[in-house]
Scaffold this motif. Structure first.
Motif, PDB file in Angstrom:
ATOM      1  N   LEU A 116      18.555 -16.549   2.965  1.00  0.00           N
ATOM      2  CA  LEU A 116      19.642 -17.336   2.385  1.00  0.00           C
ATOM      3  C   LEU A 116      19.176 -18.088   1.146  1.00  0.00           C
ATOM      4  O   LEU A 116      19.896 -18.140   0.130  1.00  0.00           O
ATOM      5  CB  LEU A 116      20.169 -18.337   3.413  1.00  0.00           C
ATOM      6  CG  LEU A 116      21.159 -19.387   2.897  1.00  0.00           C
ATOM      7  CD1 LEU A 116      22.463 -18.732   2.465  1.00  0.00           C
ATOM      8  CD2 LEU A 116      21.415 -20.453   3.948  1.00  0.00           C
ATOM      9  N   LYS A 119      19.523 -16.900  -2.366  1.00  0.00           N
ATOM     10  CA  LYS A 119      20.859 -16.828  -2.950  1.00  0.00           C
ATOM     11  C   LYS A 119      21.427 -18.178  -3.364  1.00  0.00           C
ATOM     12  O   LYS A 119      22.434 -18.233  -4.072  1.00  0.00           O
ATOM     13  CB  LYS A 119      21.831 -16.180  -1.944  1.00  0.00           C
ATOM     14  CG  LYS A 119      21.396 -14.832  -1.427  1.00  0.00           C
ATOM     15  CD  LYS A 119      22.298 -14.358  -0.301  1.00  0.00           C
ATOM     16  CE  LYS A 119      21.795 -13.077   0.318  1.00  0.00           C
ATOM     17  NZ  LYS A 119      22.609 -12.656   1.497  1.00  0.00           N
ATOM     18  N   VAL A 120      20.784 -19.256  -2.916  1.00  0.00           N
ATOM     19  CA  VAL A 120      21.371 -20.570  -3.153  1.00  0.00           C
ATOM     20  C   VAL A 120      20.358 -21.506  -3.810  1.00  0.00           C
ATOM     21  O   VAL A 120      19.148 -21.408  -3.554  1.00  0.00           O
ATOM     22  CB  VAL A 120      21.869 -21.207  -1.830  1.00  0.00           C
ATOM     23  CG1 VAL A 120      22.899 -20.300  -1.162  1.00  0.00           C
ATOM     24  CG2 VAL A 120      20.728 -21.514  -0.882  1.00  0.00           C
ATOM     25  N   HIS A 122      18.136 -24.716  -4.166  1.00  0.00           N
ATOM     26  CA  HIS A 122      17.584 -25.550  -3.113  1.00  0.00           C
ATOM     27  C   HIS A 122      16.377 -26.317  -3.629  1.00  0.00           C
ATOM     28  O   HIS A 122      15.784 -25.974  -4.648  1.00  0.00           O
ATOM     29  CB  HIS A 122      17.181 -24.703  -1.900  1.00  0.00           C
ATOM     30  CG  HIS A 122      16.112 -23.705  -2.178  1.00  0.00           C
ATOM     31  ND1 HIS A 122      16.377 -22.461  -2.728  1.00  0.00           N
ATOM     32  CD2 HIS A 122      14.764 -23.761  -1.999  1.00  0.00           C
ATOM     33  CE1 HIS A 122      15.252 -21.790  -2.863  1.00  0.00           C
ATOM     34  NE2 HIS A 122      14.253 -22.560  -2.438  1.00  0.00           N
ATOM     35  N   VAL A 131      19.821 -27.951   0.634  1.00  0.00           N
ATOM     36  CA  VAL A 131      20.808 -27.070   0.009  1.00  0.00           C
ATOM     37  C   VAL A 131      22.089 -27.875  -0.221  1.00  0.00           C
ATOM     38  O   VAL A 131      22.242 -28.998   0.268  1.00  0.00           O
ATOM     39  CB  VAL A 131      21.079 -25.813   0.856  1.00  0.00           C
ATOM     40  CG1 VAL A 131      19.826 -24.962   0.967  1.00  0.00           C
ATOM     41  CG2 VAL A 131      21.600 -26.173   2.237  1.00  0.00           C
ATOM     42  N   TYR A 133      26.499 -28.184  -0.876  1.00  0.00           N
ATOM     43  CA  TYR A 133      27.812 -27.652  -0.528  1.00  0.00           C
ATOM     44  C   TYR A 133      28.895 -28.538  -1.112  1.00  0.00           C
ATOM     45  O   TYR A 133      28.647 -29.693  -1.513  1.00  0.00           O
ATOM     46  CB  TYR A 133      27.969 -27.545   0.992  1.00  0.00           C
ATOM     47  CG  TYR A 133      27.910 -28.858   1.736  1.00  0.00           C
ATOM     48  CD1 TYR A 133      29.073 -29.549   2.072  1.00  0.00           C
ATOM     49  CD2 TYR A 133      26.681 -29.413   2.119  1.00  0.00           C
ATOM     50  CE1 TYR A 133      29.020 -30.763   2.753  1.00  0.00           C
ATOM     51  CE2 TYR A 133      26.626 -30.619   2.797  1.00  0.00           C
ATOM     52  CZ  TYR A 133      27.793 -31.286   3.114  1.00  0.00           C
ATOM     53  OH  TYR A 133      27.745 -32.484   3.779  1.00  0.00           O
ATOM     54  N   LEU A 148      29.446 -23.488   0.727  1.00  0.00           N
ATOM     55  CA  LEU A 148      28.044 -23.509   0.331  1.00  0.00           C
ATOM     56  C   LEU A 148      27.932 -23.099  -1.139  1.00  0.00           C
ATOM     57  O   LEU A 148      28.563 -22.143  -1.579  1.00  0.00           O
ATOM     58  CB  LEU A 148      27.237 -22.548   1.205  1.00  0.00           C
ATOM     59  CG  LEU A 148      25.722 -22.548   1.009  1.00  0.00           C
ATOM     60  CD1 LEU A 148      25.125 -23.895   1.417  1.00  0.00           C
ATOM     61  CD2 LEU A 148      25.087 -21.424   1.822  1.00  0.00           C
ATOM     62  N   ILE A 149      27.118 -23.820  -1.898  1.00  0.00           N
ATOM     63  CA  ILE A 149      26.965 -23.557  -3.333  1.00  0.00           C
ATOM     64  C   ILE A 149      25.871 -22.518  -3.563  1.00  0.00           C
ATOM     65  O   ILE A 149      24.749 -22.652  -3.061  1.00  0.00           O
ATOM     66  CB  ILE A 149      26.654 -24.865  -4.080  1.00  0.00           C
ATOM     67  CG1 ILE A 149      27.870 -25.793  -3.989  1.00  0.00           C
ATOM     68  CG2 ILE A 149      26.290 -24.586  -5.536  1.00  0.00           C
ATOM     69  CD1 ILE A 149      27.649 -27.167  -4.586  1.00  0.00           C
ATOM     70  N   HIS A 150      26.198 -21.481  -4.322  1.00  0.00           N
ATOM     71  CA  HIS A 150      25.279 -20.387  -4.638  1.00  0.00           C
ATOM     72  C   HIS A 150      24.817 -20.474  -6.100  1.00  0.00           C
ATOM     73  O   HIS A 150      25.388 -21.231  -6.898  1.00  0.00           O
ATOM     74  CB  HIS A 150      25.954 -19.036  -4.390  1.00  0.00           C
ATOM     75  CG  HIS A 150      26.107 -18.696  -2.933  1.00  0.00           C
ATOM     76  ND1 HIS A 150      26.901 -19.432  -2.069  1.00  0.00           N
ATOM     77  CD2 HIS A 150      25.558 -17.691  -2.180  1.00  0.00           C
ATOM     78  CE1 HIS A 150      26.837 -18.904  -0.861  1.00  0.00           C
ATOM     79  NE2 HIS A 150      26.030 -17.862  -0.894  1.00  0.00           N
ATOM     80  N   HIS A 151      23.815 -19.676  -6.433  1.00  0.00           N
ATOM     81  CA  HIS A 151      23.332 -19.630  -7.814  1.00  0.00           C
ATOM     82  C   HIS A 151      24.458 -19.272  -8.779  1.00  0.00           C
ATOM     83  O   HIS A 151      24.505 -19.775  -9.904  1.00  0.00           O
ATOM     84  CB  HIS A 151      22.191 -18.614  -7.943  1.00  0.00           C
ATOM     85  CG  HIS A 151      20.901 -19.052  -7.326  1.00  0.00           C
ATOM     86  ND1 HIS A 151      20.287 -20.250  -7.641  1.00  0.00           N
ATOM     87  CD2 HIS A 151      20.100 -18.450  -6.401  1.00  0.00           C
ATOM     88  CE1 HIS A 151      19.170 -20.362  -6.952  1.00  0.00           C
ATOM     89  NE2 HIS A 151      19.030 -19.291  -6.192  1.00  0.00           N
ATOM     90  N   HIS A 153      27.508 -20.108  -8.711  1.00  0.00           N
ATOM     91  CA  HIS A 153      28.313 -21.290  -9.033  1.00  0.00           C
ATOM     92  C   HIS A 153      27.649 -22.101 -10.152  1.00  0.00           C
ATOM     93  O   HIS A 153      28.321 -22.550 -11.080  1.00  0.00           O
ATOM     94  CB  HIS A 153      28.494 -22.157  -7.790  1.00  0.00           C
ATOM     95  CG  HIS A 153      29.268 -21.488  -6.704  1.00  0.00           C
ATOM     96  ND1 HIS A 153      28.823 -21.434  -5.400  1.00  0.00           N
ATOM     97  CD2 HIS A 153      30.463 -20.835  -6.713  1.00  0.00           C
ATOM     98  CE1 HIS A 153      29.708 -20.797  -4.660  1.00  0.00           C
ATOM     99  NE2 HIS A 153      30.703 -20.413  -5.434  1.00  0.00           N
ATOM    100  N   THR A 161      19.682 -26.829 -11.043  1.00  0.00           N
ATOM    101  CA  THR A 161      19.476 -27.299  -9.681  1.00  0.00           C
ATOM    102  C   THR A 161      19.097 -28.775  -9.659  1.00  0.00           C
ATOM    103  O   THR A 161      19.539 -29.534  -8.793  1.00  0.00           O
ATOM    104  CB  THR A 161      18.371 -26.469  -8.991  1.00  0.00           C
ATOM    105  OG1 THR A 161      18.763 -25.092  -8.938  1.00  0.00           O
ATOM    106  CG2 THR A 161      18.101 -26.968  -7.580  1.00  0.00           C
TER     107      THR A 161
END
Length: 299
Positions: A116, A119-120, A122, A131, A133, A148-151, A153, A161
């Motif tokens: 995971l 993909k996100v 962190h 992580v 959200y 959940l916030i992903h790359h 976004h 980040t």
């Protein structure tokens, strides 16, 4: 009844009981700690959002002796209790200004979520990861809705980040304020409510223990990161303390009081993980230590 048959019968009953127009589907959903569950969604009329009902948990209830009809009625009740009252405009999530004050953070285990974390965005924290959200709704009756916030976004919002982390730190403590209470007070209160007190319930913990979470009990372990919270607690208690990660939703603070019980407390964490928690609620398998002098958490 086998699990595949269970899913089929659930779908058939819902097709009959939920009025048209509707869309009912089951999709695999990746949860915390690499757990994959079968998520059921029901979208009535032209609604574009639905609560996710995890069939694996309902099947567990069925396997533990609850009748199929009771399990089905529970699922149906959960859906009606949590279903949204209106549509959500998906465009709101593309404009960062719309959701800036809804960005929050949570703690998960680093090694158990490596797939995971690719993909996100962190931030590493000890053997955990922070992580992020978006808390799109917060309702004490129907529950909370999060994304959940992903790359991808961050790319759309054109932020880093580091910037996201600073925003989440500021927001989370405001929108999800901490709640700290004495566990033994809860045990005594529960014992007092029982007509025939159970000695296993009324027996206090051998250590002073304080439960730390937030007002919604949603990802409350993140309160460990709140500015000066642990520092103020240690100043009031005049001691260092151990931190027991009882779940992703709360931790337990145990003042050291000159006692070296790290091993025993870590055993307690593992016992709770094995006997009390669902796999996707586990945060870690050992206790942590907070030093008042250094104002830091260590493993």
């Amino acid at each position: 009844m086998q699990y595949n048959t269970f899913q089929t019968v659930i779908m058939e009953r819902l097709e009959h009981d939920i009025p048209d127009p509707k869309r009912i589907s089951i999709q695999q959903v990746s949860k915390n700690n690499g757990i994959v569950l079968d998520g059921l969604t029901i979208m009535e009329n032209d609604c574009n959002i639905s609560p996710t009902l995890y069939l694996n948990y309902y099947y567990d209830s069925y396997n533990h002796g609850i009748s199929f009809n009771d399990v089905y009625q529970s699922l149906l009740s959960d859906y009606h209790r949590h279903k949204p009252s209106q549509k959500i405009d998906p465009s709101f999530f593309t404009d960062f200004d719309n959701i800036r004050d809804k960005i929050a953070m949570k703690l998960i285990h680093y090694e158990r979520n490596k797939e995971l974390l690719e993909k996100v965005p962190h931030i590493r924290f000890l053997d955990l990861a922070i992580v992020f959200y978006c808390l799109i709704s917060m309702d004490f009756t129907t529950g909370n809705a999060t994304i959940l916030i992903h790359h991808s976004h961050l790319k759309n919002w054109n932020i880093t980040t580091t910037e996201l982390f600073q925003i989440a730190k500021d927001n989370t403590q405001k929108i999800l304020p901490e709640k700290l209470y004495d566990m033994n007070d809860v045990i005594y209160e529960l014992s007092g409510r029982l007509t025939h007190p159970d000695p296993t319930v009324s027996r206090p913990s051998p250590y002073p223990m304080f439960v730390l979470t937030n007002e919604t009990n949603l990802f409350g372990a993140t309160c460990l990161l709140y500015k000066d919270l642990l520092k103020h607690f240690s100043e009031e208690s005049q001691t260092d303390f151990y931190i027991l990660p009882s779940s992703i939703h709360e931790v337990i603070l145990v003042p050291t009081l000159e006692n070296d019980c790290y091993g025993e407390l870590s055993d307690m964490v593992r016992e709770v993980n094995d006997s009390q928690l669902m796999d996707d609620e586990i945060l870690s398998t050992h206790a942590y230590y907070y030093s008042r002098r250094k104002n830091e958490i260590t493993m």
